[in-house]
Design a protein around this motif. Structure first.
Motif, PDB file in Angstrom:
ATOM      1  N   ARG A 252     -40.759 -46.342  35.417  1.00 15.89           N
ATOM      2  CA  ARG A 252     -40.860 -45.223  34.476  1.00 15.89           C
ATOM      3  C   ARG A 252     -41.800 -44.182  35.081  1.00 15.89           C
ATOM      4  O   ARG A 252     -42.916 -44.497  35.490  1.00 15.89           O
ATOM      5  CB  ARG A 252     -41.390 -45.708  33.131  1.00 15.89           C
ATOM      6  N   PHE A 253     -41.345 -42.950  35.142  1.00 15.31           N
ATOM      7  CA  PHE A 253     -42.087 -41.849  35.759  1.00 15.31           C
ATOM      8  C   PHE A 253     -42.212 -40.731  34.724  1.00 15.31           C
ATOM      9  O   PHE A 253     -41.209 -40.276  34.176  1.00 15.31           O
ATOM     10  CB  PHE A 253     -41.334 -41.367  36.996  1.00 15.31           C
ATOM     11  N   ALA A 254     -43.452 -40.335  34.417  1.00 10.73           N
ATOM     12  CA  ALA A 254     -43.698 -39.299  33.415  1.00 10.73           C
ATOM     13  C   ALA A 254     -44.685 -38.279  33.957  1.00 10.73           C
ATOM     14  O   ALA A 254     -45.617 -38.639  34.689  1.00 10.73           O
ATOM     15  CB  ALA A 254     -44.234 -39.929  32.130  1.00 10.73           C
ATOM     16  N   VAL A 255     -44.488 -37.026  33.604  1.00 13.72           N
ATOM     17  CA  VAL A 255     -45.426 -35.960  33.992  1.00 13.72           C
ATOM     18  C   VAL A 255     -45.706 -35.070  32.786  1.00 13.72           C
ATOM     19  O   VAL A 255     -44.875 -34.939  31.884  1.00 13.72           O
ATOM     20  CB  VAL A 255     -44.904 -35.095  35.163  1.00 13.72           C
ATOM     21  N   THR A 256     -46.882 -34.470  32.805  1.00 15.19           N
ATOM     22  CA  THR A 256     -47.237 -33.412  31.861  1.00 15.19           C
ATOM     23  C   THR A 256     -47.596 -32.184  32.689  1.00 15.19           C
ATOM     24  O   THR A 256     -48.414 -32.277  33.620  1.00 15.19           O
ATOM     25  CB  THR A 256     -48.422 -33.827  30.968  1.00 15.19           C
ATOM     26  N   MET A 257     -46.979 -31.068  32.355  1.00 17.28           N
ATOM     27  CA  MET A 257     -47.212 -29.842  33.103  1.00 17.28           C
ATOM     28  C   MET A 257     -48.442 -29.123  32.543  1.00 17.28           C
ATOM     29  O   MET A 257     -48.929 -29.455  31.456  1.00 17.28           O
ATOM     30  CB  MET A 257     -45.974 -28.945  33.035  1.00 17.28           C
ATOM     31  N   GLU A 258     -48.923 -28.116  33.256  1.00 15.69           N
ATOM     32  CA  GLU A 258     -50.112 -27.385  32.828  1.00 15.69           C
ATOM     33  C   GLU A 258     -49.893 -26.621  31.522  1.00 15.69           C
ATOM     34  O   GLU A 258     -50.857 -26.275  30.846  1.00 15.69           O
ATOM     35  CB  GLU A 258     -50.578 -26.438  33.934  1.00 15.69           C
ATOM     36  N   ASP A 259     -48.630 -26.384  31.157  1.00 17.31           N
ATOM     37  CA  ASP A 259     -48.367 -25.710  29.882  1.00 17.31           C
ATOM     38  C   ASP A 259     -48.234 -26.707  28.732  1.00 17.31           C
ATOM     39  O   ASP A 259     -47.909 -26.325  27.611  1.00 17.31           O
ATOM     40  CB  ASP A 259     -47.109 -24.833  29.983  1.00 17.31           C
TER      41      ASP A 259
ATOM     42  N   LEU B 175     -37.147 -34.405  36.541  1.00 20.52           N
ATOM     43  CA  LEU B 175     -37.783 -35.450  37.334  1.00 20.52           C
ATOM     44  C   LEU B 175     -36.730 -36.255  38.075  1.00 20.52           C
ATOM     45  O   LEU B 175     -35.608 -36.445  37.589  1.00 20.52           O
ATOM     46  CB  LEU B 175     -38.585 -36.397  36.428  1.00 20.52           C
ATOM     47  N   GLY B 176     -37.109 -36.767  39.236  1.00 19.43           N
ATOM     48  CA  GLY B 176     -36.206 -37.612  40.010  1.00 19.43           C
ATOM     49  C   GLY B 176     -36.925 -38.827  40.553  1.00 19.43           C
ATOM     50  O   GLY B 176     -38.097 -38.750  40.938  1.00 19.43           O
ATOM     51  N   VAL B 177     -36.236 -39.981  40.547  1.00 19.60           N
ATOM     52  CA  VAL B 177     -36.735 -41.213  41.150  1.00 19.60           C
ATOM     53  C   VAL B 177     -35.584 -41.823  41.942  1.00 19.60           C
ATOM     54  O   VAL B 177     -34.479 -41.990  41.409  1.00 19.60           O
ATOM     55  CB  VAL B 177     -37.208 -42.241  40.099  1.00 19.60           C
ATOM     56  N   SER B 178     -35.821 -42.138  43.211  1.00 20.64           N
ATOM     57  CA  SER B 178     -34.812 -42.814  44.019  1.00 20.64           C
ATOM     58  C   SER B 178     -35.488 -43.897  44.845  1.00 20.64           C
ATOM     59  O   SER B 178     -36.694 -43.830  45.112  1.00 20.64           O
ATOM     60  CB  SER B 178     -34.075 -41.818  44.922  1.00 20.64           C
ATOM     61  N   PHE B 179     -34.717 -44.908  45.243  1.00 18.56           N
ATOM     62  CA  PHE B 179     -35.254 -46.051  45.973  1.00 18.56           C
ATOM     63  C   PHE B 179     -34.591 -46.195  47.333  1.00 18.56           C
ATOM     64  O   PHE B 179     -33.382 -45.965  47.466  1.00 18.56           O
ATOM     65  CB  PHE B 179     -35.023 -47.353  45.191  1.00 18.56           C
ATOM     66  N   THR B 180     -35.384 -46.629  48.319  1.00 16.32           N
ATOM     67  CA  THR B 180     -34.793 -46.954  49.614  1.00 16.32           C
ATOM     68  C   THR B 180     -33.903 -48.185  49.476  1.00 16.32           C
ATOM     69  O   THR B 180     -32.855 -48.271  50.100  1.00 16.32           O
ATOM     70  CB  THR B 180     -35.880 -47.247  50.666  1.00 16.32           C
ATOM     71  N   ASN B 181     -34.325 -49.154  48.657  1.00 15.34           N
ATOM     72  CA  ASN B 181     -33.561 -50.372  48.416  1.00 15.34           C
ATOM     73  C   ASN B 181     -33.554 -50.663  46.917  1.00 15.34           C
ATOM     74  O   ASN B 181     -34.435 -51.353  46.419  1.00 15.34           O
ATOM     75  CB  ASN B 181     -34.184 -51.565  49.153  1.00 15.34           C
ATOM     76  N   PRO B 182     -32.565 -50.141  46.169  1.00 13.06           N
ATOM     77  CA  PRO B 182     -32.537 -50.443  44.737  1.00 13.06           C
ATOM     78  C   PRO B 182     -32.300 -51.923  44.461  1.00 13.06           C
ATOM     79  O   PRO B 182     -32.660 -52.427  43.411  1.00 13.06           O
ATOM     80  CB  PRO B 182     -31.397 -49.581  44.205  1.00 13.06           C
ATOM     81  N   TYR B 183     -31.697 -52.623  45.421  1.00 11.65           N
ATOM     82  CA  TYR B 183     -31.580 -54.084  45.394  1.00 11.65           C
ATOM     83  C   TYR B 183     -32.359 -54.585  46.595  1.00 11.65           C
ATOM     84  O   TYR B 183     -32.043 -54.216  47.726  1.00 11.65           O
ATOM     85  CB  TYR B 183     -30.119 -54.532  45.518  1.00 11.65           C
TER      86      TYR B 183
ATOM     87  N   GLY C   4     -52.817 -33.670  38.857  1.00  6.04           N
ATOM     88  CA  GLY C   4     -52.163 -32.866  39.888  1.00  6.04           C
ATOM     89  C   GLY C   4     -50.822 -33.445  40.276  1.00  6.04           C
ATOM     90  O   GLY C   4     -50.219 -34.219  39.535  1.00  6.04           O
ATOM     91  N   ASP C   5     -50.351 -33.063  41.454  1.00  5.95           N
ATOM     92  CA  ASP C   5     -49.040 -33.522  41.913  1.00  5.95           C
ATOM     93  C   ASP C   5     -49.020 -35.032  42.128  1.00  5.95           C
ATOM     94  O   ASP C   5     -49.989 -35.609  42.632  1.00  5.95           O
ATOM     95  CB  ASP C   5     -48.659 -32.824  43.218  1.00  5.95           C
ATOM     96  N   PRO C   6     -47.917 -35.692  41.773  1.00  5.12           N
ATOM     97  CA  PRO C   6     -47.814 -37.132  42.009  1.00  5.12           C
ATOM     98  C   PRO C   6     -47.594 -37.419  43.488  1.00  5.12           C
ATOM     99  O   PRO C   6     -47.209 -36.528  44.242  1.00  5.12           O
ATOM    100  CB  PRO C   6     -46.569 -37.530  41.191  1.00  5.12           C
ATOM    101  N   PRO C   7     -47.830 -38.667  43.921  1.00  2.00           N
ATOM    102  CA  PRO C   7     -47.519 -39.004  45.305  1.00  2.00           C
ATOM    103  C   PRO C   7     -46.013 -38.878  45.536  1.00  2.00           C
ATOM    104  O   PRO C   7     -45.220 -39.044  44.606  1.00  2.00           O
ATOM    105  CB  PRO C   7     -47.987 -40.458  45.441  1.00  2.00           C
ATOM    106  N   GLN C   8     -45.640 -38.573  46.766  1.00  3.01           N
ATOM    107  CA  GLN C   8     -44.218 -38.429  47.062  1.00  3.01           C
ATOM    108  C   GLN C   8     -43.500 -39.770  47.006  1.00  3.01           C
ATOM    109  O   GLN C   8     -42.305 -39.824  46.701  1.00  3.01           O
ATOM    110  CB  GLN C   8     -44.024 -37.783  48.433  1.00  3.01           C
ATOM    111  N   SER C   9     -44.223 -40.865  47.307  1.00  9.56           N
ATOM    112  CA  SER C   9     -43.567 -42.172  47.293  1.00  9.56           C
ATOM    113  C   SER C   9     -44.590 -43.280  47.078  1.00  9.56           C
ATOM    114  O   SER C   9     -45.776 -43.107  47.347  1.00  9.56           O
ATOM    115  CB  SER C   9     -42.815 -42.405  48.611  1.00  9.56           C
TER     116      SER C   9
ATOM    117  N   ALA D 133     -40.091 -46.191  46.327  1.00  6.49           N
ATOM    118  CA  ALA D 133     -39.619 -45.209  45.344  1.00  6.49           C
ATOM    119  C   ALA D 133     -40.117 -43.827  45.757  1.00  6.49           C
ATOM    120  O   ALA D 133     -41.287 -43.655  46.087  1.00  6.49           O
ATOM    121  CB  ALA D 133     -40.140 -45.572  43.958  1.00  6.49           C
ATOM    122  N   SER D 134     -39.212 -42.861  45.743  1.00  3.82           N
ATOM    123  CA  SER D 134     -39.556 -41.464  46.003  1.00  3.82           C
ATOM    124  C   SER D 134     -39.479 -40.693  44.693  1.00  3.82           C
ATOM    125  O   SER D 134     -38.552 -40.897  43.903  1.00  3.82           O
ATOM    126  CB  SER D 134     -38.603 -40.855  47.029  1.00  3.82           C
ATOM    127  N   PHE D 135     -40.454 -39.808  44.470  1.00  2.00           N
ATOM    128  CA  PHE D 135     -40.569 -39.080  43.208  1.00  2.00           C
ATOM    129  C   PHE D 135     -40.469 -37.582  43.460  1.00  2.00           C
ATOM    130  O   PHE D 135     -40.983 -37.086  44.463  1.00  2.00           O
ATOM    131  CB  PHE D 135     -41.906 -39.390  42.536  1.00  2.00           C
TER     132      PHE D 135
END
Length: 198
Positions: A118-125, A38-46, A92-97, A60-62
């Motif tokens: 905090r970003f969490a996902v559960t896969m189909e498996d 998983l990845g999370v990044s911000f346009t402005n972390p501050y 399903g898929d999370p929003p991109q941002s 935030a982009s996911f």
């Protein structure tokens, strides 16, 4: 027996009937025990949501990297103490941002300080993964001070007053440009490039 390694497999079922007819059925199978990345990044972390039009929000982009589709996702905005200020979830898929304007659920400005998403996902498996990323609201402007070594100097003299030292200080790292103007506001000198002041 031993657990098979991760990968794609084919399950084959062969049935032989009493009349000697044979029927074969195949279905693909994926074994995946690796949690998704998983990845999370911000346009402005501050950012400073003070209404001045400069870094008033942070987006935030996911991202999810895995070998099977996402079944469900959940995102939460946490205060420095870990309490949940806002959350969102779906299938399903999370929003991109997602964009945060620095306000709480009631629409009031959130206090200055450290936050995290905090970003969490559960896969189909059934495999789940979770990550967090820091975020900071920093509304007070930095304190910057400029001083001259002496208020009056004589550049044509041969003593120690023929050079002026102009110093810039700040209570936090800033990017700055400096200029020197006369009493009428006419600019005499200016830095040619922004410099980082630590």
């Amino acid at each position: 027996g031993n657990v098979l390694p991760d990968g794609s497999y084919m399950v084959v079922l062969k049935a032989t009937f009493q009349n000697s007819n044979v029927e074969t059925s195949r279905t693909p199978l994926v074994i995946d025990t690796t949690p998704p990345t998983l990845g999370v990044s911000f346009t402005n972390p501050y950012f400073s949501p003070n209404g001045d039009g400069i870094k008033d929000s942070s987006t935030a982009s996911f991202s999810v990297s895995g070998s099977v589709p996402v079944e469900s996702w959940k995102m939460a905005l946490l205060s420095g103490s870990g309490s949940i200020l806002a959350e969102n979830q779906g299938a399903g898929d999370p929003p991109q941002s997602l964009t945060w304007d620095g306000k709480d659920r009631s629409g009031n400005p959130a206090p200055q300080g450290e936050y995290k998403v905090r970003f969490a996902v559960t896969m189909e498996d059934g495999i789940s993964s979770e990550t967090t990323a820091p975020l900071k609201i920093d509304t007070p402007p930095p304190k910057v001070e400029v001083t001259a070594s002496t208020p009056i100097f004589t550049p044509n003299s041969n003593d120690s007053k023929n050079t002026e030292v102009i110093s810039f200080t700040s209570n936090e790292p800033v990017t700055w440009e400096g200029s020197l103007a006369d009493a009428h506001g006419q600019q005499l000198l200016m830095t040619t490039q922004p410099m980082s002041l630590q």
